[in-house]
Design a protein around this motif. Sequence first.
Motif, PDB file in Angstrom:
ATOM      1  N   ARG A  42      -8.693  -4.569  -8.727  1.00 40.91           N
ATOM      2  CA  ARG A  42      -7.962  -3.386  -9.181  1.00 40.91           C
ATOM      3  C   ARG A  42      -7.258  -2.703  -8.012  1.00 40.91           C
ATOM      4  O   ARG A  42      -6.122  -2.249  -8.135  1.00 40.91           O
ATOM      5  N   MET A  43      -7.923  -2.656  -6.882  1.00 40.75           N
ATOM      6  CA  MET A  43      -7.327  -2.017  -5.712  1.00 40.75           C
ATOM      7  C   MET A  43      -6.101  -2.792  -5.238  1.00 40.75           C
ATOM      8  O   MET A  43      -5.080  -2.205  -4.878  1.00 40.75           O
ATOM      9  N   ILE A  44      -6.196  -4.108  -5.243  1.00 40.57           N
ATOM     10  CA  ILE A  44      -5.072  -4.949  -4.820  1.00 40.57           C
ATOM     11  C   ILE A  44      -3.900  -4.796  -5.778  1.00 40.57           C
ATOM     12  O   ILE A  44      -2.750  -4.617  -5.363  1.00 40.57           O
ATOM     13  N   GLU A  45      -4.185  -4.856  -7.077  1.00 40.04           N
ATOM     14  CA  GLU A  45      -3.121  -4.747  -8.077  1.00 40.04           C
ATOM     15  C   GLU A  45      -2.469  -3.371  -8.039  1.00 40.04           C
ATOM     16  O   GLU A  45      -1.239  -3.242  -8.141  1.00 40.04           O
ATOM     17  N   LEU A  74      -6.771   4.858  -4.596  1.00 39.85           N
ATOM     18  CA  LEU A  74      -8.079   5.065  -5.224  1.00 39.85           C
ATOM     19  C   LEU A  74      -7.929   5.601  -6.642  1.00 39.85           C
ATOM     20  O   LEU A  74      -8.640   5.190  -7.562  1.00 39.85           O
ATOM     21  N   SER A  75      -6.983   6.512  -6.812  1.00 38.67           N
ATOM     22  CA  SER A  75      -6.762   7.085  -8.143  1.00 38.67           C
ATOM     23  C   SER A  75      -6.229   6.044  -9.113  1.00 38.67           C
ATOM     24  O   SER A  75      -6.711   5.927 -10.250  1.00 38.67           O
ATOM     25  N   ALA A  76      -5.235   5.251  -8.683  1.00 37.02           N
ATOM     26  CA  ALA A  76      -4.618   4.251  -9.563  1.00 37.02           C
ATOM     27  C   ALA A  76      -5.570   3.121  -9.907  1.00 37.02           C
ATOM     28  O   ALA A  76      -5.455   2.515 -10.979  1.00 37.02           O
ATOM     29  N   SER A  77      -6.490   2.824  -8.994  1.00 35.38           N
ATOM     30  CA  SER A  77      -7.415   1.710  -9.238  1.00 35.38           C
ATOM     31  C   SER A  77      -8.757   2.174  -9.798  1.00 35.38           C
ATOM     32  O   SER A  77      -9.613   1.349 -10.117  1.00 35.38           O
ATOM     33  N   VAL A 106      -1.953  -7.399   0.550  1.00 37.17           N
ATOM     34  CA  VAL A 106      -1.158  -7.325  -0.675  1.00 37.17           C
ATOM     35  C   VAL A 106       0.260  -7.845  -0.440  1.00 37.17           C
ATOM     36  O   VAL A 106       0.802  -8.610  -1.243  1.00 37.17           O
ATOM     37  N   THR A 107       0.851  -7.437   0.652  1.00 34.09           N
ATOM     38  CA  THR A 107       2.228  -7.852   0.953  1.00 34.09           C
ATOM     39  C   THR A 107       2.301  -9.347   1.204  1.00 34.09           C
ATOM     40  O   THR A 107       3.229 -10.022   0.744  1.00 34.09           O
TER      41      THR A 107
END
Length: 202
Positions: free
Chosen positions: A8-11, A31-34, A56-57
């Motif tokens: 989730r953090m990666i996405e 943190l909020s988005a994941s 991620v990049t």
Amino acid sequence: MATDTRTRMIEATALLLRRRGYHGTSLNDILSASAAPRGSLYFYFPGGKDQLVIEVTRASVAEVTERLGAALAAEKDPAVAVHHIYQSVARMLEENEFSLGCPIAPIVLDAPNDVPDLAEICRSAFEQWIGLLREAFLRAGVAERRAQVLALLVESSLEGLMVIARATRDRTPVITVADEVAALIEQAVLAGKVAQRADAAV
């Protein structure tokens, strides 16, 4: 569950980077988005935000590189392959409602020179993508210098067109330029074949 948190953090980071760039993406945003616990970031990525963004990049670049290579390999005629690539970009923009473009463009525009590894990934990405295009043109018989220029033209026009399409919320510019670029490639391939026949006749 642990794997789910890391994924989730990666996405979430990949999406945020494409929308906001490097400096516009904060740890709190990630943190909020994941929906990840605060302590999980340094648990999975001891190097913090930079390590996460670099990973991620790198993955985003690898995905684009794979898709570009596959698209060019799927067609013997590079003009057809490139036309399909422009159409694919137009579809991508339409599907995400013109909210996302090239995964590394926002990072490049942020000029993260204080993160050398990230800057190098972005530099290398364009080198790879232009190289794949150049090799496809060379295989079709385009002269070496012409192949390099055409490859740079294709990559730069795609990058610019994604920005224009997002600003206008219209895929038409991408499709229109696709026809013109494909015609240029066809002419270069034909010129290459004529030159090869001339050389063979000597």
